[in-house]
Write a protein that holds these residues in place. Structure first.
Motif, PDB file in Angstrom:
ATOM      1  N   VAL A 300       0.847  -1.185   0.000  1.00  0.00           N
ATOM      2  CA  VAL A 300       0.000   0.000   0.000  1.00  0.00           C
ATOM      3  C   VAL A 300       0.889   1.244   0.000  1.00  0.00           C
ATOM      4  O   VAL A 300       1.850   1.325   0.734  1.00  0.00           O
ATOM      5  N   GLU A 311      -3.011  -7.088   6.947  1.00  0.00           N
ATOM      6  CA  GLU A 311      -3.873  -6.391   6.003  1.00  0.00           C
ATOM      7  C   GLU A 311      -3.977  -4.937   6.403  1.00  0.00           C
ATOM      8  O   GLU A 311      -4.414  -4.615   7.508  1.00  0.00           O
ATOM      9  N   VAL A 313      -5.349  -1.057   5.133  1.00  0.00           N
ATOM     10  CA  VAL A 313      -6.040  -0.169   4.203  1.00  0.00           C
ATOM     11  C   VAL A 313      -5.609   1.236   4.582  1.00  0.00           C
ATOM     12  O   VAL A 313      -5.767   1.633   5.738  1.00  0.00           O
ATOM     13  N   ASP A 314      -5.022   1.975   3.632  1.00  0.00           N
ATOM     14  CA  ASP A 314      -4.632   3.333   4.012  1.00  0.00           C
ATOM     15  C   ASP A 314      -5.213   4.357   3.069  1.00  0.00           C
ATOM     16  O   ASP A 314      -5.365   4.133   1.865  1.00  0.00           O
ATOM     17  N   ARG A 327      -5.965  -8.792  12.570  1.00  0.00           N
ATOM     18  CA  ARG A 327      -6.942  -7.734  12.367  1.00  0.00           C
ATOM     19  C   ARG A 327      -6.593  -6.837  11.191  1.00  0.00           C
ATOM     20  O   ARG A 327      -5.418  -6.625  10.886  1.00  0.00           O
ATOM     21  N   LEU A 328      -7.615  -6.328  10.554  1.00  0.00           N
ATOM     22  CA  LEU A 328      -7.396  -5.322   9.520  1.00  0.00           C
ATOM     23  C   LEU A 328      -6.968  -4.031  10.210  1.00  0.00           C
ATOM     24  O   LEU A 328      -7.543  -3.653  11.231  1.00  0.00           O
ATOM     25  N   VAL A 329      -5.957  -3.363   9.662  1.00  0.00           N
ATOM     26  CA  VAL A 329      -5.519  -2.090  10.208  1.00  0.00           C
ATOM     27  C   VAL A 329      -5.784  -1.012   9.160  1.00  0.00           C
ATOM     28  O   VAL A 329      -5.308  -1.120   8.030  1.00  0.00           O
ATOM     29  N   ALA A 330      -6.576  -0.017   9.522  1.00  0.00           N
ATOM     30  CA  ALA A 330      -6.897   1.067   8.596  1.00  0.00           C
ATOM     31  C   ALA A 330      -6.290   2.359   9.113  1.00  0.00           C
ATOM     32  O   ALA A 330      -6.446   2.706  10.279  1.00  0.00           O
ATOM     33  N   LEU A 331      -5.569   3.059   8.212  1.00  0.00           N
ATOM     34  CA  LEU A 331      -4.995   4.364   8.560  1.00  0.00           C
ATOM     35  C   LEU A 331      -5.607   5.415   7.641  1.00  0.00           C
ATOM     36  O   LEU A 331      -5.620   5.244   6.425  1.00  0.00           O
ATOM     37  N   VAL A 332      -6.101   6.493   8.232  1.00  0.00           N
ATOM     38  CA  VAL A 332      -6.736   7.540   7.443  1.00  0.00           C
ATOM     39  C   VAL A 332      -6.148   8.896   7.836  1.00  0.00           C
ATOM     40  O   VAL A 332      -6.290   9.329   8.988  1.00  0.00           O
ATOM     41  N   VAL A 339       2.277   2.128  14.026  1.00  0.00           N
ATOM     42  CA  VAL A 339       1.210   1.393  14.705  1.00  0.00           C
ATOM     43  C   VAL A 339       1.711  -0.019  14.949  1.00  0.00           C
ATOM     44  O   VAL A 339       2.146  -0.689  14.022  1.00  0.00           O
ATOM     45  N   ASP A 341       0.588  -3.568  16.567  1.00  0.00           N
ATOM     46  CA  ASP A 341      -0.626  -4.272  16.965  1.00  0.00           C
ATOM     47  C   ASP A 341      -0.270  -5.675  17.461  1.00  0.00           C
ATOM     48  O   ASP A 341       0.164  -6.511  16.678  1.00  0.00           O
ATOM     49  N   THR A 342      -0.432  -5.901  18.765  1.00  0.00           N
ATOM     50  CA  THR A 342      -0.185  -7.245  19.292  1.00  0.00           C
ATOM     51  C   THR A 342      -1.431  -7.718  20.026  1.00  0.00           C
ATOM     52  O   THR A 342      -2.374  -6.946  20.221  1.00  0.00           O
TER      53      THR A 342
END
Lengths: 373, 373
Positions: A300, A311, A313-314, A327-332, A339, A341-342
């Motif tokens: 991405v 996964e 989504v940015d 988990r899906l990680v989304a950055l906006v 980030v 994530d554990t």
């Protein structure tokens, strides 16, 4: 293996907690056991892959905490069983490297040893190997302590520096210079002066020297430590190894090899610097991770993802996602964010503040949440 | 209940997906079912608590999707069984409110109805109630459509506006004015003009009117919709209710009540605005959530935590953490960030970009990950 250096033995100290890389790095599973850069290998495995070009498994030692021995063995299938040195507790690098040097020296009195942290990153292995070859040649030729001085690529305040002196004109180490002085981590203004002077190098904590020289200096500068290690090694091949080590180890001085050996040697004019420029980084915090981990094609845009099947989504974002979850990680609309994530902890930080992640660890400790450390 | 307004019936449309509040708001569990502001009540429950001051349960209706009926009943124990109107599919507000109005009108031909979205936030309930009382009085006195015009507190571009006209001098509604025109969401420059003009109000989508008036306007402006609803209501008390509704509902026009009723009425000079200033917000995105959720004493400085037992550690940070998990959330050196932590998806966004969370939902949809919607 044609490139091997004569009498060369590699020592890999695998210690340190890497608290600034929490929540990936934990007490029970520290930094060196993680593929924190997403290369497909853990930092320890990458270190092993490099030293394997310098020394056979028979001449490669890993010094690590008792609790990590099994994990180290699992990650390094070629590591020989008796080449793992277990520390009952962390006693810093003088004890760790000193013990390995003593064990190597009794097998090979002409040994030249090189110590390389298990949790650093090197981008250009070919260049690294050729610099270590020069360093080993200089160590063998002179009987001095040889260190590798990394060419600064920015005014780092998180590394110590080495002031370099005259070129030594050693036959197989043409770039070797006298080390004038080791200097502590500088403030920002001093770091700028150092970085652009052409005279200062980063101290990467890599030391190459004859084992006999290290042990002499250790005896001279830290006689109690030397005596303690001698007792431990005396019992090493007997059934008393564990008992003696458990008794003596807690009494040993906790000191860095820089302090016990390198600095006094430098003051005595016995340290050599071989300059190195091979993309070294101590992977000290998530800013390092972000810097070392550029987005690759197919990823991405602007966001690097590290972890298995991450996964992301940015939308109009830039940064790094390190994930151990599904988990899906989304950055906006976020910039230069990290980030992590554990399963039981989530960290969100900016690259500029990455050093302060340590404060979170302190606060978690204060709160008695040892399960998260 | 002394404060009740004569003949007043409340309608709560509980629809809308709230995609800009993903990953909290999901198709199966939309925004109104969540305590997204961390008040201890879901948005639906808070709406109910307000309308309970205006009308008895016997006169309070909730219109919602078939899939949400059970959740709505669980959240509102005082809601009467036959006051839930289930929609087979979303048909926007004209159909939803029109159907409720028709069901109310056949029970109480003199009914004045007020419709209040299930997913908005109001900070000052006392003020809200007094404004609705004025609006109901104006609706009863004039037979016009009365709307509440929210005093702008900033130049919002995400709300429509109402241009206000002359003061009407209605006895029990002293602040009521003629509505000159409904205007669409403006660009930033126009929004600034509107917000500071003293003449424009936000359209909060609250309409108060006689049920009979609404139905007349509906028949006039959307005769097919009116006919369809009439057929459905004709079968309402028979065993054919579901069959008829399932047959007719899909054929109904999908239009907002603003468009079908309010705008034509305004053009005909039949809309009244009662200005309201009671801390209204449509909770449209996480920027709203962050704005409405100020840190309270005892909370971590600068970071608001929303969710049950959310644990947050923050170092030099500012923002909001919304969590549905038990994980520790650590923020280090980040500003005006919104972190939303759910079991299968994590969102990190900045307040300024909160509107664009919708793009993530679009991308997740494109990727076929319906499990995350």
């Amino acid at each position: 293996m044609g490139g091997m250096i004569e009498n060369f033995h590699a020592v890999i100290p695998a210690g340190g907690s890497g608290t600034r890389l929490w929540p990936v790095s934990r007490t029970a599973r520290p930094k060196f056991l993680h593929d924190i850069l997403g290369t497909g290998s853990t930092l320890l495995q990458s270190t092993w892959a490099r030293t394997a070009e310098l020394a056979d498994p028979d001449r490669t030692w890993v010094v690590t905490g008792r609790g990590h021995v099994e994990a180290v063995r699992r990650q390094l299938p070629d590591l020989l069983r008796d080449r793992v040195v277990a520390e009952p507790s962390p006693k810093d690098s003088a004890a760790a490297i000193g013990l390995a040097a003593m064990l190597i020296h009794r097998e090979d009195p002409d040994a030249v040893i090189g110590s390389f942290s298990a949790d650093h990153s090197i981008t250009n292995t070919g260049e690294f190997l050729s610099v270590v070859e020069q360093a080993a040649a200089a160590a063998a030729a002179t009987g001095d302590i040889v260190t590798i001085g990394i060419t600064p690529t920015y005014p780092a305040t998180s590394y110590g520096y080495i002031e370099t002196g005259a070129l030594l004109r050693i036959a197989d180490a043409p770039t070797a210079r006298r080390a004038a002085e080791f200097v502590e981590k500088p403030d920002a203004a001093t770091a700028r002066t150092y970085a652009y002077s052409g005279r200062y190098r980063w101290n990467a904590g890599m030391f190459i020297m004859r084992a006999s020289v290290l042990l002499e200096l250790l005896e001279e500068q830290a006689p109690d430590l030397h005596a303690g290690l001698t007792r431990i090694v005396g019992a090493w091949d007997t059934e008393d190894r564990d008992a003696v080590q458990s008794e003596v180890w807690p009494t040993l001085e906790k000191k860095a090899i820089d302090y016990v050996v390198a600095e006094p040697a430098a003051a005595a004019g016995r340290v050599i610097v071989v300059p190195g420029d091979f993309g070294w980084d101590d992977v000290g915090d998530f800013d390092s991770v972000a810097k070392l981990r550029q987005p690759v094609p197919g990823e991405v845009r602007g966001v690097s993802a590290i972890g298995e099947d991450v996964e992301v989504v940015d939308v109009e974002s830039r940064g790094v996602v390190i994930s151990e979850t599904e988990r899906l990680v989304a950055l906006v609309g976020v910039e230069d964010l990290v980030v992590v994530d554990t399963d039981d902890a989530l960290l969100v930080t900016s690259r500029a503040y990455a050093q302060q992640v340590k404060q979170v660890v302190d606060r978690v400790k204060e709160a008695g949440r040892d399960d998260l450390l």
